[in-house]
Design a protein around this motif. Structure first.
Motif, PDB file in Angstrom:
ATOM      1  N   GLY A   1      62.834 -37.440  85.375  1.00 53.24           N
ATOM      2  CA  GLY A   1      61.411 -37.739  85.337  1.00 53.24           C
ATOM      3  C   GLY A   1      60.547 -36.590  84.870  1.00 53.24           C
ATOM      4  O   GLY A   1      59.343 -36.742  84.710  1.00 53.24           O
ATOM      5  N   GLU A   2      61.140 -35.416  84.635  1.00 52.11           N
ATOM      6  CA  GLU A   2      60.359 -34.250  84.216  1.00 52.11           C
ATOM      7  C   GLU A   2      60.211 -34.253  82.695  1.00 52.11           C
ATOM      8  O   GLU A   2      61.152 -34.548  81.976  1.00 52.11           O
ATOM      9  CB  GLU A   2      61.049 -32.969  84.673  1.00 52.11           C
ATOM     10  N   PHE A   3      59.008 -33.921  82.232  1.00 50.95           N
ATOM     11  CA  PHE A   3      58.768 -33.847  80.796  1.00 50.95           C
ATOM     12  C   PHE A   3      57.875 -32.656  80.490  1.00 50.95           C
ATOM     13  O   PHE A   3      57.147 -32.165  81.345  1.00 50.95           O
ATOM     14  CB  PHE A   3      58.136 -35.136  80.263  1.00 50.95           C
ATOM     15  N   VAL A   4      57.956 -32.195  79.245  1.00 47.61           N
ATOM     16  CA  VAL A   4      57.140 -31.069  78.795  1.00 47.61           C
ATOM     17  C   VAL A   4      56.309 -31.526  77.597  1.00 47.61           C
ATOM     18  O   VAL A   4      56.795 -32.240  76.725  1.00 47.61           O
ATOM     19  CB  VAL A   4      57.997 -29.834  78.441  1.00 47.61           C
ATOM     20  N   ILE A   5      55.048 -31.136  77.608  1.00 48.40           N
ATOM     21  CA  ILE A   5      54.175 -31.391  76.469  1.00 48.40           C
ATOM     22  C   ILE A   5      54.294 -30.171  75.562  1.00 48.40           C
ATOM     23  O   ILE A   5      53.793 -29.097  75.876  1.00 48.40           O
ATOM     24  CB  ILE A   5      52.719 -31.628  76.927  1.00 48.40           C
ATOM     25  N   LYS A   6      55.021 -30.343  74.462  1.00 48.74           N
ATOM     26  CA  LYS A   6      55.302 -29.227  73.554  1.00 48.74           C
ATOM     27  C   LYS A   6      54.112 -28.884  72.671  1.00 48.74           C
ATOM     28  O   LYS A   6      53.950 -27.732  72.276  1.00 48.74           O
ATOM     29  CB  LYS A   6      56.513 -29.559  72.673  1.00 48.74           C
TER      30      LYS A   6
ATOM     31  N   ARG B   1      42.612 -33.073  82.641  1.00 42.49           N
ATOM     32  CA  ARG B   1      41.765 -33.503  83.755  1.00 42.49           C
ATOM     33  C   ARG B   1      42.167 -34.920  84.173  1.00 42.49           C
ATOM     34  O   ARG B   1      42.282 -35.227  85.357  1.00 42.49           O
ATOM     35  CB  ARG B   1      40.291 -33.461  83.346  1.00 42.49           C
ATOM     36  N   ALA B   2      42.412 -35.771  83.192  1.00 44.27           N
ATOM     37  CA  ALA B   2      42.850 -37.139  83.484  1.00 44.27           C
ATOM     38  C   ALA B   2      44.213 -37.134  84.182  1.00 44.27           C
ATOM     39  O   ALA B   2      44.446 -37.900  85.118  1.00 44.27           O
ATOM     40  CB  ALA B   2      42.913 -37.964  82.204  1.00 44.27           C
ATOM     41  N   LEU B   3      45.116 -36.251  83.745  1.00 40.75           N
ATOM     42  CA  LEU B   3      46.426 -36.159  84.385  1.00 40.75           C
ATOM     43  C   LEU B   3      46.300 -35.768  85.857  1.00 40.75           C
ATOM     44  O   LEU B   3      47.041 -36.253  86.704  1.00 40.75           O
ATOM     45  CB  LEU B   3      47.319 -35.148  83.669  1.00 40.75           C
ATOM     46  N   ARG B   4      45.346 -34.886  86.173  1.00 38.61           N
ATOM     47  CA  ARG B   4      45.173 -34.442  87.562  1.00 38.61           C
ATOM     48  C   ARG B   4      44.781 -35.579  88.492  1.00 38.61           C
ATOM     49  O   ARG B   4      45.085 -35.551  89.681  1.00 38.61           O
ATOM     50  CB  ARG B   4      44.161 -33.294  87.634  1.00 38.61           C
ATOM     51  N   TYR B   5      44.114 -36.614  87.979  1.00 39.63           N
ATOM     52  CA  TYR B   5      43.782 -37.773  88.812  1.00 39.63           C
ATOM     53  C   TYR B   5      45.045 -38.469  89.315  1.00 39.63           C
ATOM     54  O   TYR B   5      45.038 -39.106  90.356  1.00 39.63           O
ATOM     55  CB  TYR B   5      42.908 -38.772  88.057  1.00 39.63           C
ATOM     56  N   TYR B   6      46.124 -38.353  88.565  1.00 42.33           N
ATOM     57  CA  TYR B   6      47.375 -38.998  88.957  1.00 42.33           C
ATOM     58  C   TYR B   6      48.084 -38.273  90.089  1.00 42.33           C
ATOM     59  O   TYR B   6      48.979 -38.830  90.712  1.00 42.33           O
ATOM     60  CB  TYR B   6      48.313 -39.133  87.758  1.00 42.33           C
ATOM     61  N   TYR B   7      47.722 -37.023  90.361  1.00 38.08           N
ATOM     62  CA  TYR B   7      48.361 -36.279  91.451  1.00 38.08           C
ATOM     63  C   TYR B   7      48.126 -36.981  92.783  1.00 38.08           C
ATOM     64  O   TYR B   7      49.067 -37.193  93.550  1.00 38.08           O
ATOM     65  CB  TYR B   7      47.836 -34.849  91.549  1.00 38.08           C
ATOM     66  N   ASN B   8      46.871 -37.331  93.076  1.00 34.70           N
ATOM     67  CA  ASN B   8      46.555 -38.004  94.343  1.00 34.70           C
ATOM     68  C   ASN B   8      47.161 -39.395  94.429  1.00 34.70           C
ATOM     69  O   ASN B   8      47.506 -39.856  95.509  1.00 34.70           O
ATOM     70  CB  ASN B   8      45.044 -38.095  94.556  1.00 34.70           C
TER      71      ASN B   8
ATOM     72  N   LYS C   1      52.295 -31.828  88.563  1.00 35.49           N
ATOM     73  CA  LYS C   1      52.572 -30.663  87.734  1.00 35.49           C
ATOM     74  C   LYS C   1      53.801 -29.966  88.285  1.00 35.49           C
ATOM     75  O   LYS C   1      53.970 -29.853  89.487  1.00 35.49           O
ATOM     76  CB  LYS C   1      51.355 -29.724  87.784  1.00 35.49           C
ATOM     77  N   THR C   2      54.687 -29.507  87.400  1.00 32.87           N
ATOM     78  CA  THR C   2      55.850 -28.736  87.817  1.00 32.87           C
ATOM     79  C   THR C   2      55.422 -27.280  87.963  1.00 32.87           C
ATOM     80  O   THR C   2      54.958 -26.673  86.994  1.00 32.87           O
ATOM     81  CB  THR C   2      56.993 -28.863  86.790  1.00 32.87           C
ATOM     82  N   LYS C   3      55.559 -26.748  89.154  1.00 36.64           N
ATOM     83  CA  LYS C   3      55.118 -25.379  89.422  1.00 36.64           C
ATOM     84  C   LYS C   3      55.895 -24.382  88.577  1.00 36.64           C
ATOM     85  O   LYS C   3      57.109 -24.482  88.428  1.00 36.64           O
ATOM     86  CB  LYS C   3      55.306 -25.041  90.904  1.00 36.64           C
ATOM     87  N   GLY C   4      55.151 -23.411  88.042  1.00 39.42           N
ATOM     88  CA  GLY C   4      55.775 -22.328  87.288  1.00 39.42           C
ATOM     89  C   GLY C   4      56.182 -22.669  85.875  1.00 39.42           C
ATOM     90  O   GLY C   4      56.750 -21.840  85.171  1.00 39.42           O
ATOM     91  N   LYS C   5      55.915 -23.892  85.421  1.00 37.57           N
ATOM     92  CA  LYS C   5      56.281 -24.303  84.062  1.00 37.57           C
ATOM     93  C   LYS C   5      55.035 -24.825  83.355  1.00 37.57           C
ATOM     94  O   LYS C   5      54.433 -25.797  83.798  1.00 37.57           O
ATOM     95  CB  LYS C   5      57.355 -25.391  84.088  1.00 37.57           C
TER      96      LYS C   5
ATOM     97  N   TYR D   1      55.350 -31.611  83.585  1.00 35.71           N
ATOM     98  CA  TYR D   1      54.981 -32.556  84.636  1.00 35.71           C
ATOM     99  C   TYR D   1      56.205 -33.357  85.022  1.00 35.71           C
ATOM    100  O   TYR D   1      57.203 -33.387  84.306  1.00 35.71           O
ATOM    101  CB  TYR D   1      53.884 -33.509  84.133  1.00 35.71           C
ATOM    102  N   LYS D   2      56.095 -34.056  86.142  1.00 34.84           N
ATOM    103  CA  LYS D   2      57.200 -34.890  86.596  1.00 34.84           C
ATOM    104  C   LYS D   2      56.655 -36.202  87.137  1.00 34.84           C
ATOM    105  O   LYS D   2      55.742 -36.208  87.960  1.00 34.84           O
ATOM    106  CB  LYS D   2      58.009 -34.165  87.676  1.00 34.84           C
ATOM    107  N   PHE D   3      57.224 -37.312  86.650  1.00 39.92           N
ATOM    108  CA  PHE D   3      56.856 -38.629  87.145  1.00 39.92           C
ATOM    109  C   PHE D   3      57.482 -38.872  88.509  1.00 39.92           C
ATOM    110  O   PHE D   3      58.608 -38.441  88.769  1.00 39.92           O
ATOM    111  CB  PHE D   3      57.337 -39.736  86.194  1.00 39.92           C
TER     112      PHE D   3
END
Length: 134
Positions: A53-58, A83-90, A96-100, A104-106
Motif C-alpha cells: 500500500g506504500e507509494f512514492v510521488i516521484k 493539503r488535500a492529501l492531509r484531509y485523508y489522514y483523519n 504520510k510515511t515518516k522519514g520518507k 504515503y501509504k494507503f
C-alpha cells in the motif's frame, strides 16, 4: 449513477461525492492516485514501493498538474494537492510515511480491493505468505 472504478478495484459508497457536488467531477484525489498507480505510463511520476500500500510521488509537480487537468483546475500545484492529501489522514484512508519524502501509504481496510493482483501492489515476493503444498 457512478462511473465504474478501474478494473479490479471496488470503492465503498462513501468514496464518491454526489454528482451534484460542484467541481467534484465524480472522483476524489485518493481514487485518482490509485488510477495513476495502476497505469504503467505513470511509473516515472508515481509508483508503488516498500510495504503493502506504500507509494512514492516521484514527480510532485506532474501529479499536481495531472490532478488539475482532471478537476479542471489549471492553477493546481503540489502545495494544494498535499493539503488535500492531509484531509485523508483523519479519515484514515492514507497517511504520510515518516522519514520518507513524498511517500504515503494507503490503509486498505478503508479501500476495498477486489481481485487486485498482489504483484501490482509491489509486495516483494518473499513477503507473500504461501500455504504449504499437500
Amino acid at each position: 449513477m457512478f462511473s465504474p472504478p478501474p478494473e479490479g478495484i471496488a470503492f465503498p459508497d462513501w468514496a464518491y461525492k454526489p454528482e451534484s457536488s460542484p467541481g467534484s467531477r465524480q472522483i476524489q484525489l485518493w481514487h485518482f492516485i490509485l488510477e495513476l498507480l495502476q497505469k504503467e505510463e505513470y511509473q516515472g511520476v508515481i509508483a508503488w514501493q516498500g510495504d503493502y500500500g506504500e507509494f512514492v510521488i516521484k514527480d510532485p509537480d506532474e501529479v499536481a498538474r495531472l490532478w488539475g487537468i482532471r478537476k479542471c483546475k489549471p492553477h493546481m500545484n503540489y502545495d494544494k494537492l498535499s493539503r488535500a492529501l492531509r484531509y485523508y489522514y483523519n479519515k484514515r484512508i492514507l497517511h504520510k510515511t515518516k522519514g520518507k519524502r513524498f511517500t504515503y501509504k494507503f490503509n486498505f481496510s478503508k479501500v476495498v480491493l477486489v481481485n487486485y493482483p498482489l504483484l501490482d501492489m509491489a509486495i516483494p515476493p518473499g513477503k507473500i505468505a504461501q500455504a504449504p503444498l499437500s
